[in-house]
Design a protein around this motif. Structure first.
Motif, PDB file in Angstrom:
ATOM      1  N   ARG A  10       5.679  -4.697  17.907  1.00 57.94           N
ATOM      2  CA  ARG A  10       6.475  -3.935  18.870  1.00 57.94           C
ATOM      3  C   ARG A  10       6.632  -2.489  18.385  1.00 57.94           C
ATOM      4  O   ARG A  10       6.648  -2.213  17.172  1.00 57.94           O
ATOM      5  N   PRO A  11       6.738  -1.524  19.319  1.00 58.97           N
ATOM      6  CA  PRO A  11       6.764  -0.097  18.937  1.00 58.97           C
ATOM      7  C   PRO A  11       7.840   0.247  17.914  1.00 58.97           C
ATOM      8  O   PRO A  11       7.632   1.121  17.070  1.00 58.97           O
ATOM      9  N   GLY A  12       8.979  -0.428  17.950  1.00 55.93           N
ATOM     10  CA  GLY A  12      10.054  -0.126  17.016  1.00 55.93           C
ATOM     11  C   GLY A  12       9.719  -0.414  15.576  1.00 55.93           C
ATOM     12  O   GLY A  12      10.414   0.060  14.663  1.00 55.93           O
ATOM     13  N   ASN A  13       8.655  -1.174  15.332  1.00 55.18           N
ATOM     14  CA  ASN A  13       8.261  -1.503  13.957  1.00 55.18           C
ATOM     15  C   ASN A  13       7.255  -0.512  13.373  1.00 55.18           C
ATOM     16  O   ASN A  13       6.838  -0.660  12.218  1.00 55.18           O
ATOM     17  N   LEU A  14       6.854   0.478  14.149  1.00 52.87           N
ATOM     18  CA  LEU A  14       5.876   1.463  13.685  1.00 52.87           C
ATOM     19  C   LEU A  14       6.359   2.148  12.410  1.00 52.87           C
ATOM     20  O   LEU A  14       7.459   2.690  12.358  1.00 52.87           O
ATOM     21  N   GLY A  15       5.534   2.089  11.358  1.00 53.56           N
ATOM     22  CA  GLY A  15       5.836   2.760  10.109  1.00 53.56           C
ATOM     23  C   GLY A  15       7.075   2.261   9.401  1.00 53.56           C
ATOM     24  O   GLY A  15       7.681   2.998   8.609  1.00 53.56           O
ATOM     25  N   MET A  16       7.435   1.007   9.618  1.00 57.29           N
ATOM     26  CA  MET A  16       8.684   0.491   9.044  1.00 57.29           C
ATOM     27  C   MET A  16       8.612   0.293   7.540  1.00 57.29           C
ATOM     28  O   MET A  16       9.631   0.145   6.876  1.00 57.29           O
ATOM     29  N   PHE A  17       7.413   0.298   6.975  1.00 56.77           N
ATOM     30  CA  PHE A  17       7.271   0.107   5.535  1.00 56.77           C
ATOM     31  C   PHE A  17       6.561   1.322   4.951  1.00 56.77           C
ATOM     32  O   PHE A  17       5.362   1.504   5.113  1.00 56.77           O
ATOM     33  N   GLY A  18       7.341   2.174   4.276  1.00 56.94           N
ATOM     34  CA  GLY A  18       6.785   3.408   3.733  1.00 56.94           C
ATOM     35  C   GLY A  18       7.325   3.735   2.357  1.00 56.94           C
ATOM     36  O   GLY A  18       7.702   2.841   1.585  1.00 56.94           O
ATOM     37  N   GLU A  19       7.395   5.005   2.051  1.00 62.85           N
ATOM     38  CA  GLU A  19       7.795   5.476   0.723  1.00 62.85           C
ATOM     39  C   GLU A  19       9.126   4.869   0.266  1.00 62.85           C
ATOM     40  O   GLU A  19       9.247   4.396  -0.874  1.00 62.85           O
ATOM     41  N   GLU A  20      10.112   4.867   1.137  1.00 61.27           N
ATOM     42  CA  GLU A  20      11.433   4.353   0.773  1.00 61.27           C
ATOM     43  C   GLU A  20      11.383   2.879   0.387  1.00 61.27           C
ATOM     44  O   GLU A  20      11.979   2.459  -0.612  1.00 61.27           O
ATOM     45  N   GLN A  21      10.655   2.097   1.165  1.00 60.63           N
ATOM     46  CA  GLN A  21      10.587   0.654   0.904  1.00 60.63           C
ATOM     47  C   GLN A  21       9.775   0.352  -0.355  1.00 60.63           C
ATOM     48  O   GLN A  21      10.169  -0.496  -1.164  1.00 60.63           O
ATOM     49  N   PHE A  22       8.653   1.049  -0.554  1.00 59.57           N
ATOM     50  CA  PHE A  22       7.859   0.818  -1.764  1.00 59.57           C
ATOM     51  C   PHE A  22       8.656   1.176  -3.016  1.00 59.57           C
ATOM     52  O   PHE A  22       8.575   0.489  -4.033  1.00 59.57           O
ATOM     53  N   LYS A  56       0.070   5.772  -3.639  1.00 59.94           N
ATOM     54  CA  LYS A  56       0.849   6.498  -4.640  1.00 59.94           C
ATOM     55  C   LYS A  56       1.531   5.534  -5.600  1.00 59.94           C
ATOM     56  O   LYS A  56       1.506   5.726  -6.832  1.00 59.94           O
ATOM     57  N   HIS A  57       2.118   4.471  -5.078  1.00 60.89           N
ATOM     58  CA  HIS A  57       2.870   3.541  -5.922  1.00 60.89           C
ATOM     59  C   HIS A  57       1.957   2.607  -6.715  1.00 60.89           C
ATOM     60  O   HIS A  57       2.347   2.112  -7.771  1.00 60.89           O
ATOM     61  N   ILE A  58       0.740   2.371  -6.230  1.00 63.49           N
ATOM     62  CA  ILE A  58      -0.225   1.608  -7.016  1.00 63.49           C
ATOM     63  C   ILE A  58      -0.749   2.460  -8.169  1.00 63.49           C
ATOM     64  O   ILE A  58      -0.853   2.008  -9.312  1.00 63.49           O
ATOM     65  N   GLU A  59      -1.056   3.714  -7.872  1.00 62.33           N
ATOM     66  CA  GLU A  59      -1.569   4.616  -8.912  1.00 62.33           C
ATOM     67  C   GLU A  59      -0.531   4.865 -10.004  1.00 62.33           C
ATOM     68  O   GLU A  59      -0.879   5.020 -11.178  1.00 62.33           O
ATOM     69  N   SER A  60       0.735   4.885  -9.644  1.00 62.02           N
ATOM     70  CA  SER A  60       1.791   5.107 -10.640  1.00 62.02           C
ATOM     71  C   SER A  60       2.051   3.870 -11.483  1.00 62.02           C
ATOM     72  O   SER A  60       2.697   3.948 -12.531  1.00 62.02           O
ATOM     73  N   GLY A  61       1.552   2.693 -11.018  1.00 63.33           N
ATOM     74  CA  GLY A  61       1.789   1.449 -11.728  1.00 63.33           C
ATOM     75  C   GLY A  61       3.037   0.718 -11.292  1.00 63.33           C
ATOM     76  O   GLY A  61       3.323  -0.386 -11.762  1.00 63.33           O
ATOM     77  N   HIS A  62       3.799   1.311 -10.378  1.00 62.81           N
ATOM     78  CA  HIS A  62       5.019   0.653  -9.900  1.00 62.81           C
ATOM     79  C   HIS A  62       4.686  -0.646  -9.160  1.00 62.81           C
ATOM     80  O   HIS A  62       5.360  -1.657  -9.326  1.00 62.81           O
ATOM     81  N   ILE A  63       3.631  -0.599  -8.358  1.00 66.89           N
ATOM     82  CA  ILE A  63       3.132  -1.795  -7.674  1.00 66.89           C
ATOM     83  C   ILE A  63       1.846  -2.227  -8.367  1.00 66.89           C
ATOM     84  O   ILE A  63       0.935  -1.425  -8.556  1.00 66.89           O
ATOM     85  N   ALA A  64       1.793  -3.513  -8.751  1.00 68.06           N
ATOM     86  CA  ALA A  64       0.693  -4.000  -9.593  1.00 68.06           C
ATOM     87  C   ALA A  64      -0.567  -4.333  -8.812  1.00 68.06           C
ATOM     88  O   ALA A  64      -1.650  -4.427  -9.392  1.00 68.06           O
TER      89      ALA A  64
END
Length: 315
Positions: free
Chosen positions: A203-215, A240-248
């Motif tokens: 649904r349109p309201g979910n567009l981009g719901m997972f971004g910098e803040e959530q990661f 960005k978060h994979i390269e930093s090592g925050h996300i494995a």
């Protein structure tokens, strides 16, 4: 009456509709808006998957269209309200490929936890890297499921059977399966989960719901999976978060922009990263799922024309 089926819909749908007296044309790729406007006059039934978009302009041109079959789960590619206004029923397959998606996600989780993408790449390059560094069992780990619908609940059951703890977040009131725990907020889930897997709708309201803040709020060295909709996730922020090592590690089966036809070029900011699995929107693409979807949706289209049955119509 004529039926037009796009995007490599399973031949069982052709067989089912031909037995019902339809002249069926099967095509392997999706069509653009201009192509649909040109080709839909004279078509009674239209079968699509996720790459074909039915806009108001398309519906205006499709003067003979009676029903649309989405041979997939999602229906956000169709102007449902516009179809309803024109008396065009829309059907989908909400259950048929659930198991296939869940099995792929389980495969992702195990592969990422064991860092298999890196291992197999080195083996193909002739490098013997026998090491347990960064490799973990999934038993005892916590799976956070965002969206606890048909797929989310089945994933919950199988993950728990494999020894994982399961937490979930959903804006709807969902019954927890097994020992799964409902979280009061998405933030609470992100702080606790070792693996985050998204299973929400388009649904349109979910567009981009997972971004910098959530990661940024995810647990350090956690894993991320998206087998739902490509436009839900900011893939640049994920890189960005994979390269930093925050996300494995991460696994994605859906992307904001996907090629229209088999063999077309594909680009993503996530290409070239270690411990990242990219697959070409194949979550529901097993022979079993595609046959079941073909049978189910073509049956709904047939029954609508024969008897006006709107059972399980989404509009």
């Amino acid at each position: 009456m004529k039926a037009l089926l796009l995007e490599n819909i399973h031949p069982v749908a052709v067989e089912n509709l031909e037995k019902a007296g339809f002249e069926v044309e099967l095509r392997s790729k999706s069509l653009s808006e201009d192509e649909l406007v040109a080709d839909l006059p004279g078509v009674t039934l239209l079968g699509i998957r996720s790459n074909t978009h039915i806009t108001p302009r398309v519906l205006d041109a499709a003067t003979d269209l009676k029903a649309i079959g989405c041979f997939c789960i999602g229906t956000n590619q169709v102007d449902l309200a516009g179809a309803a206004e024109r008396g065009v029923a829309v059907f989908n397959a909400p259950y048929s490929n659930t198991r296939s998606v869940v099995e792929l996600v389980i495969g992702y989780i195990i592969s990422l936890a064991r860092r298999l993408p890196e291992k197999t790449e080195k083996m193909h390059a002739g490098v013997w890297d026998k090491s347990a560094k960064g490799s973990h069992e999934i038993r005892g780990r916590t799976l956070g499921i965002v969206g606890y619908g048909n797929i989310g609940t089945q994933l919950s059951n199988i993950a728990e059977a494999l020894g994982m703890y399961v937490i979930f977040y959903d804006i709807a009131d969902r019954l927890a399966h097994g020992n799964a725990r409902r979280m009061k907020s998405l933030d609470a889930l992100l702080e606790e989960a070792d693996v985050v897997s998204i299973h929400i709708d388009g649904r349109p309201g979910n567009l981009g719901m997972f971004g910098e803040e959530q990661f940024a709020k995810m647990k350090p060295r956690s894993l991320f999976i998206n087998a739902a909709r490509g436009f839900l996730v900011d893939n640049d922020a994920l890189r960005k978060h994979i390269e930093s090592g925050h996300i494995a590690g991460a696994a994605l089966d859906v992307f904001p922009i996907e090629p229209k036809a088999q063999g077309d070029a594909f680009e993503s900011p996530l290409q070239g990263l270690d411990n990242v699995i990219l697959t070409p929107h194949v979550g529901g693409s097993t022979q079993e799922a595609q046959e079941e979807i073909g049978w189910f949706v073509s049956g709904k289209l047939r029954d609508f024309i024969r008897a006006g049955s709107t059972a399980l119509s989404v509009n």
